[in-house]
Write a protein that holds these residues in place. Structure first.
Motif, PDB file in Angstrom:
ATOM      1  N   LEU A 191      13.448 -39.406  16.566  1.00 34.80           N
ATOM      2  CA  LEU A 191      12.525 -40.352  17.199  1.00 34.80           C
ATOM      3  C   LEU A 191      12.170 -41.478  16.230  1.00 34.80           C
ATOM      4  O   LEU A 191      12.203 -42.663  16.595  1.00 34.80           O
ATOM      5  N   LEU A 192      11.866 -41.122  15.000  1.00 31.55           N
ATOM      6  CA  LEU A 192      11.513 -42.119  13.989  1.00 31.55           C
ATOM      7  C   LEU A 192      12.641 -43.123  13.807  1.00 31.55           C
ATOM      8  O   LEU A 192      12.428 -44.337  13.886  1.00 31.55           O
ATOM      9  N   HIS A 193      13.846 -42.644  13.591  1.00 26.82           N
ATOM     10  CA  HIS A 193      14.972 -43.550  13.356  1.00 26.82           C
ATOM     11  C   HIS A 193      15.330 -44.342  14.604  1.00 26.82           C
ATOM     12  O   HIS A 193      15.739 -45.508  14.496  1.00 26.82           O
ATOM     13  N   ASP A 194      15.158 -43.756  15.788  1.00 26.53           N
ATOM     14  CA  ASP A 194      15.397 -44.504  17.026  1.00 26.53           C
ATOM     15  C   ASP A 194      14.415 -45.667  17.161  1.00 26.53           C
ATOM     16  O   ASP A 194      14.811 -46.778  17.506  1.00 26.53           O
ATOM     17  N   ILE A 195      13.143 -45.404  16.897  1.00 20.41           N
ATOM     18  CA  ILE A 195      12.140 -46.461  17.008  1.00 20.41           C
ATOM     19  C   ILE A 195      12.341 -47.520  15.929  1.00 20.41           C
ATOM     20  O   ILE A 195      12.222 -48.718  16.194  1.00 20.41           O
ATOM     21  N   LEU A 196      12.652 -47.086  14.720  1.00 20.12           N
ATOM     22  CA  LEU A 196      12.884 -48.041  13.633  1.00 20.12           C
ATOM     23  C   LEU A 196      14.161 -48.855  13.845  1.00 20.12           C
ATOM     24  O   LEU A 196      14.272 -49.977  13.372  1.00 20.12           O
ATOM     25  N   GLY A 197      15.125 -48.271  14.532  1.00 21.48           N
ATOM     26  CA  GLY A 197      16.408 -48.939  14.712  1.00 21.48           C
ATOM     27  C   GLY A 197      17.278 -48.891  13.478  1.00 21.48           C
ATOM     28  O   GLY A 197      18.256 -49.627  13.367  1.00 21.48           O
ATOM     29  N   GLU A 198      16.922 -48.027  12.538  1.00 18.68           N
ATOM     30  CA  GLU A 198      17.673 -47.867  11.298  1.00 18.68           C
ATOM     31  C   GLU A 198      17.285 -46.541  10.664  1.00 18.68           C
ATOM     32  O   GLU A 198      16.246 -45.975  10.994  1.00 18.68           O
ATOM     33  N   GLU A 199      18.127 -46.068   9.772  1.00 21.05           N
ATOM     34  CA  GLU A 199      17.802 -44.837   9.057  1.00 21.05           C
ATOM     35  C   GLU A 199      17.158 -45.185   7.733  1.00 21.05           C
ATOM     36  O   GLU A 199      17.578 -46.120   7.054  1.00 21.05           O
ATOM     37  N   TRP A 200      16.142 -44.432   7.370  1.00 21.67           N
ATOM     38  CA  TRP A 200      15.431 -44.627   6.114  1.00 21.67           C
ATOM     39  C   TRP A 200      15.797 -43.524   5.140  1.00 21.67           C
ATOM     40  O   TRP A 200      16.362 -42.497   5.518  1.00 21.67           O
ATOM     41  N   GLU A 201      15.465 -43.735   3.875  1.00 21.53           N
ATOM     42  CA  GLU A 201      15.675 -42.740   2.825  1.00 21.53           C
ATOM     43  C   GLU A 201      14.587 -41.670   2.926  1.00 21.53           C
ATOM     44  O   GLU A 201      13.439 -41.980   3.219  1.00 21.53           O
ATOM     45  N   TRP A 202      14.975 -40.424   2.640  1.00 26.53           N
ATOM     46  CA  TRP A 202      14.029 -39.300   2.644  1.00 26.53           C
ATOM     47  C   TRP A 202      13.996 -38.718   1.241  1.00 26.53           C
ATOM     48  O   TRP A 202      15.015 -38.279   0.723  1.00 26.53           O
ATOM     49  N   ASP A 203      12.827 -38.708   0.624  1.00 28.83           N
ATOM     50  CA  ASP A 203      12.643 -38.154  -0.715  1.00 28.83           C
ATOM     51  C   ASP A 203      11.509 -37.140  -0.651  1.00 28.83           C
ATOM     52  O   ASP A 203      10.337 -37.515  -0.618  1.00 28.83           O
ATOM     53  N   MET A 204      11.864 -35.877  -0.627  1.00 30.31           N
ATOM     54  CA  MET A 204      10.860 -34.825  -0.487  1.00 30.31           C
ATOM     55  C   MET A 204      10.427 -34.241  -1.838  1.00 30.31           C
ATOM     56  O   MET A 204       9.623 -33.332  -1.899  1.00 30.31           O
ATOM     57  N   GLU A 205      10.947 -34.788  -2.923  1.00 31.87           N
ATOM     58  CA  GLU A 205      10.645 -34.269  -4.258  1.00 31.87           C
ATOM     59  C   GLU A 205      10.247 -35.394  -5.215  1.00 31.87           C
ATOM     60  O   GLU A 205      10.506 -35.311  -6.400  1.00 31.87           O
ATOM     61  N   GLY A 206       9.594 -36.427  -4.721  1.00 28.21           N
ATOM     62  CA  GLY A 206       9.272 -37.570  -5.553  1.00 28.21           C
ATOM     63  C   GLY A 206       7.964 -37.429  -6.315  1.00 28.21           C
ATOM     64  O   GLY A 206       7.234 -36.453  -6.164  1.00 28.21           O
TER      65      GLY A 206
END
Length: 153
Positions: A83-98
């Motif tokens: 849903l997030l990427h559909d609404i954004l119209g692009e894929e974002w970076e995911w950093d779960m250990e920053g």
């Protein structure tokens, strides 16, 4: 080279102008919103925008001190990834250990625009063009997904 005060003033001027520009837009729920300091309603969960001399970044950031809660929030976002990427119209970076600039653990979902400086007023148009559609899309996403995060209030 800018002094600390000049850096502060330039950044403040940019964000003031961005806020004035964005004030014309209501939120996805039709309410007035402070786009520069977007409130998610969840403690330690933020939509952040930042720019410096090299790049601009927009991010969903959560920084709960409890690693287990950060992981649960990450799982919740993963459930809404499409849903997030559909609404954004692009894929974002995911950093779960920053880590943030102070070394505290954070998780982020973000997008960056490299090669643009907040210190060059001639580039402010490109920065606004980068931030505007993405913060509006984050607001639209949050309008749909926020209830799934109520457990973190």
């Amino acid at each position: 080279m800018y002094s600390r005060e000049e850096v502060k003033q330039l950044k403040q001027l940019f964000w003031t102008k961005f806020g004035q520009f964005m004030s014309l837009h209501a939120s996805a729920d039709g309410e007035k919103v402070n786009w520069v300091n977007y409130k998610t309603g969840i403690k330690q969960l933020y939509f952040k925008m930042d720019a410096d001399k090299k790049a601009a970044k927009i991010a969903i950031t959560w920084s709960h001190t409890d690693a287990g809660i950060r992981a649960l929030m990450a799982e919740q976002f993963l459930q809404y990834k499409n849903l997030l990427h559909d609404i954004l119209g692009e894929e974002w970076e995911w950093d779960m250990e920053g880590c943030d600039e102070y070394g505290k653990p954070i998780c982020q979902i973000y997008s960056t625009l490299e090669g643009h400086s907040i210190f060059k007023e001639t580039e402010w148009g490109e920065l606004i063009t980068f931030f505007k559609p993405r913060i509006i899309a984050l607001d639209e996403f949050w309008s749909s997904a926020k209830y799934a995060f109520d457990i973190f209030k």
